[in-house]
Design an enzyme around this catalytic site. Structure first.
Site, PDB file in Angstrom:
ATOM      1  N   VAL A  11       0.825  -1.211   0.000  1.00 28.72           N
ATOM      2  CA  VAL A  11       0.000   0.000   0.000  1.00 28.72           C
ATOM      3  C   VAL A  11       0.858   1.261   0.000  1.00 28.72           C
ATOM      4  CG1 VAL A  11      -1.789   1.271   1.252  1.00 28.72           C
ATOM      5  CG2 VAL A  11      -1.859  -1.219   1.182  1.00 28.72           C
ATOM      6  N   LEU A 247     -17.543 -13.939  -9.103  1.00 33.71           N
ATOM      7  CA  LEU A 247     -18.452 -15.084  -9.088  1.00 33.71           C
ATOM      8  C   LEU A 247     -17.779 -16.289  -9.738  1.00 33.71           C
ATOM      9  CD1 LEU A 247     -22.081 -13.817  -9.899  1.00 33.71           C
ATOM     10  CD2 LEU A 247     -21.197 -14.676  -7.731  1.00 33.71           C
ATOM     11  N   CYS A 257      -5.448  -9.799   2.496  1.00 33.82           N
ATOM     12  CA  CYS A 257      -6.553  -8.933   2.926  1.00 33.82           C
ATOM     13  C   CYS A 257      -7.823  -9.681   3.314  1.00 33.82           C
ATOM     14  CB  CYS A 257      -6.859  -7.928   1.827  1.00 33.82           C
ATOM     15  SG  CYS A 257      -5.401  -7.023   1.326  1.00 33.82           S
ATOM     16  N   ARG A 324       0.916 -15.008   0.778  1.00 40.07           N
ATOM     17  CA  ARG A 324       0.149 -15.010   2.013  1.00 40.07           C
ATOM     18  C   ARG A 324      -1.222 -15.670   1.827  1.00 40.07           C
ATOM     19  NH1 ARG A 324       1.115  -8.893   3.820  1.00 40.07           N
ATOM     20  NH2 ARG A 324       1.294  -8.632   1.580  1.00 40.07           N
TER      21      ARG A 324
HETATM   22  C1  UGA Z   1      -8.622  -7.385  -2.184  1.00 32.74           C
HETATM   23  C2  UGA Z   1      -9.726  -6.471  -2.745  1.00 32.74           C
HETATM   24  O1  UGA Z   1     -10.188  -6.991  -3.983  1.00 32.74           O
HETATM   25  C3  UGA Z   1      -9.198  -5.040  -2.929  1.00 32.74           C
HETATM   26  O2  UGA Z   1     -10.241  -4.198  -3.351  1.00 32.74           O
HETATM   27  C4  UGA Z   1      -8.662  -4.541  -1.577  1.00 32.74           C
HETATM   28  O3  UGA Z   1      -8.122  -3.247  -1.667  1.00 32.74           O
HETATM   29  C5  UGA Z   1      -7.566  -5.472  -1.105  1.00 32.74           C
HETATM   30  O4  UGA Z   1      -8.099  -6.802  -0.981  1.00 32.74           O
HETATM   31  C6  UGA Z   1      -7.043  -4.965   0.217  1.00 32.74           C
HETATM   32  O5  UGA Z   1      -7.792  -4.962   1.188  1.00 32.74           O
HETATM   33  O6  UGA Z   1      -5.923  -4.458   0.262  1.00 32.74           O
HETATM   34  P1  UGA Z   1      -6.517  -8.647  -3.264  1.00 32.74           P
HETATM   35  O7  UGA Z   1      -6.262  -9.205  -1.895  1.00 32.74           O
HETATM   36  O8  UGA Z   1      -5.375  -8.100  -4.037  1.00 32.74           O
HETATM   37  O9  UGA Z   1      -7.593  -7.467  -3.170  1.00 32.74           O
HETATM   38  O10 UGA Z   1      -7.117  -9.840  -4.120  1.00 32.74           O
HETATM   39  P2  UGA Z   1      -8.452 -10.131  -4.974  1.00 32.74           P
HETATM   40  O11 UGA Z   1      -8.224  -9.842  -6.394  1.00 32.74           O
HETATM   41  O12 UGA Z   1      -9.620  -9.511  -4.331  1.00 32.74           O
HETATM   42  O13 UGA Z   1      -8.534 -11.722  -4.802  1.00 32.74           O
HETATM   43  C7  UGA Z   1      -8.658 -12.332  -3.522  1.00 32.74           C
HETATM   44  C8  UGA Z   1      -8.792 -13.828  -3.625  1.00 32.74           C
HETATM   45  O14 UGA Z   1     -10.055 -14.187  -4.169  1.00 32.74           O
HETATM   46  C9  UGA Z   1      -7.760 -14.517  -4.521  1.00 32.74           C
HETATM   47  O15 UGA Z   1      -7.263 -15.662  -3.845  1.00 32.74           O
HETATM   48  C10 UGA Z   1      -8.545 -14.899  -5.766  1.00 32.74           C
HETATM   49  O16 UGA Z   1      -8.016 -16.044  -6.388  1.00 32.74           O
HETATM   50  C11 UGA Z   1      -9.914 -15.179  -5.180  1.00 32.74           C
HETATM   51  N1  UGA Z   1     -11.049 -15.018  -6.135  1.00 32.74           N
HETATM   52  C12 UGA Z   1     -11.314 -13.825  -6.698  1.00 32.74           C
HETATM   53  C13 UGA Z   1     -11.868 -16.121  -6.416  1.00 32.74           C
HETATM   54  O17 UGA Z   1     -11.652 -17.230  -5.901  1.00 32.74           O
HETATM   55  N2  UGA Z   1     -12.926 -15.944  -7.268  1.00 32.74           N
HETATM   56  C14 UGA Z   1     -13.218 -14.755  -7.827  1.00 32.74           C
HETATM   57  O18 UGA Z   1     -14.214 -14.670  -8.592  1.00 32.74           O
HETATM   58  C15 UGA Z   1     -12.384 -13.670  -7.561  1.00 32.74           C
END
Ligand code: UGA
Length: 443
Positions: A11, A247, A257, A324
């Site tokens: 960040v 989804l 996060c 992580r």
């Molecule tokens: C998340 C949020 O999306 C950001 O908006 C936020 O700022 C950030 O946390 C934070 O709090 O700093 P991030 O942790 O980078 O971002 O990752 P995401 O892209 O949200 O993915 C999170 C997890 O969900 C991953 O393991 C991904 O593989 C999984 N995921 C995502 C699914 O299993 N299915 C989906 O449809 C989308």
């Protein structure tokens, strides 16, 4: 205007480099002097698309320092330190308060201290009490997604600002001045009180995690009743009230996060004696999802997982070196626990390097003996009894599956992210592969 940033993690570093690019003079401070030394040489210690280039471009506007005194004279200081979860799942605020403690002697009463770190409701108020009349505290949660964080910084979907009820008008005016670039781009601003701003962040992450857990739970039902979760998600997502994002069924959500923020929200509900039903279910479903998927793999091998598996994707999501709470590594650990040998591969070199380091650290445990990291996909799939896709890289579709077919010992493919296209799946099945996804019915 001189701006200070405390913490040069995902960040803080993006915030520092981003603000420098918008023309501000930035002092980026971190307690970790080894990190600062690396940054001084112009290398970001983390992998993030476009960050290295942006850092080079704006190098002369940023001072990296491990001496807190260098923050003196900053009109606005962004606090971007970590808020990891403690053993109970509660957010640990030690880093936030020690940052504020070291900053306090430098404050003169005219500064703004902005909390960008994700902090439980009530923290901005506590920090304001702690600094007293030496600064004005503003909440400004971040919404950057790892892997596309630079792009997210310049194209946010919203900017959230939370103020105290007694803040003078100039505090808001100065914050709006800093973010003038986004105002001009007509990015929506949510200007509210501290508590709402803090809650927006937890609610957003938990809601997104809940969407994923919902579709994952539904995938289990889809499989039983003969529905295809990809079609179900498509049909649902076309309703603009639902939306098609987040989804995608798979082996669950991870990262730095979602897991900590869902847990911290559960904790906040409990502190106010409200039963956190949905956040709790969201977390539980996620914990079960990998086990559910592992069970599918186990079933295919008649309960015996003592073979060798190629694990495609190692980080918690694509295009990052961040491990992580990576669902892929959790799956690796479970497979190894059952006697499997795992050969891991990820497109991002940093992710491979980080897993190698992890394996070295755990060298005396069983875990390390069951996992090796390969630098090429070919080596990872050579002689394996099964291929498991654990991270949603679209690129898996473009690999040479004819060659992979020749390299594996057994043509079994477990797509833990439903990322392979129908056409490819059809070809693979024709070629003798056993294919299994998450709640899908190959057509
Ligand atoms: C998340 C949020 O999306 C950001 O908006 C936020 O700022 C950030 O946390 C934070 O709090 O700093 P991030 O942790 O980078 O971002 O990752 P995401 O892209 O949200 O993915 C999170 C997890 O969900 C991953 O393991 C991904 O593989 C999984 N995921 C995502 C699914 O299993 N299915 C989906 O449809 C989308």
């Amino acid at each position: 205007m001189k701006i200070g940033v405390i913490g040069t993690g995902y960040v803080g570093l993006i915030q520092a480099v981003g603000l420098a690019h918008l023309g501000f003079k930035v002092v980026a401070y971190d307690i970790d002097s080894s990190k600062i030394e690396i940054l001084k040489k112009g290398t970001p210690p983390i992998y993030e698309k476009g960050l290295k280039e942006l850092l080079h471009q704006n190098r002369e506007r940023i001072i990296f320092t491990s001496s807190v005194e260098d923050l003196k004279g900053s009109e606005v200081v962004f606090v971007c330190v970590g808020t990891p979860q403690d053993a109970k799942g509660k957010a640990n605020l030690n880093f936030v308060f020690s940052a504020i403690e070291s900053l306090k002697p430098l404050l003169t009463g005219k500064e703004i201290v902005v909390l960008k770190s994700t902090v439980p409701v009530g923290t901005n108020r506590k920090v304001q009490k702690f600094v007293g009349n030496k600064a004005f505290v503003v909440s400004n949660p971040e919404f950057l997604r790892e892997g596309i964080a630079v792009d997210d910084f310049f194209n946010p979907e919203r900017v959230v600002l939370g103020f105290g009820e007694n803040h003078p008008k100039w505090v808001m005016e100065k914050m709006l001045k800093i973010y003038e670039y986004f105002l001009k781009k007509e990015v929506p601003f949510v200007v509210t009180n501290w508590e709402s701003a803090e809650l927006i962040k937890y609610a957003s992450n938990t809601f997104l995690a809940m969407k994923i857990s919902f579709i994952n739970e539904l995938a289990r039902l889809s499989e039983k009743v003969g529905a295809d979760i990809k079609d179900v998600a498509k049909g649902m997502g076309l309703d603009s009230r639902i939306g098609n994002k987040f989804l995608n069924a798979g082996i669950g959500w991870g990262g730095s996060c979602f897991p900590k923020d869902v847990s911290a929200l559960i904790w906040q509900f409990k502190e106010w004696e409200i039963e956190p039903k949905l956040p709790k279910a969201t977390k539980e479903i996620n914990e079960e999802q990998i086990l559910w998927f592992l069970n599918k793999i186990r079933k295919h091998y008649g309960g015996n997982l003592s073979g060798t598996f190629a694990l495609l994707g190692l980080a918690f999501k694509p295009y990052t070196d961040d491990l992580r709470e990576s669902p892929s590594l959790k799956l690796a650990e479970m497979l190894i626990e059952e006697g499997a040998f795992v050969k891991g591969y990820d497109y991002i070199e940093g992710a491979r390097k980080n897993v190698k380091k992890l394996v070295e650290v755990k060298t005396s445990t069983r875990y390390s003996y069951g996992l090796i990291v390969c630098d090429e996909l070919k080596t990872a799939v050579e002689g394996v009894d099964g291929v498991i896709i654990a991270v949603e890289y679209k690129e898996w579709n473009r690999e040479n599956w004819k060659e992979i077919s020749k390299l594996v010992r057994n043509k079994a493919l477990f797509d833990g992210r439903n990322i392979l296209k129908e056409e490819l799946i059809r070809e693979l099945i024709k070629d003798g592969w056993h294919y299994e996804g998450v709640g899908v019915k190959p057509k």
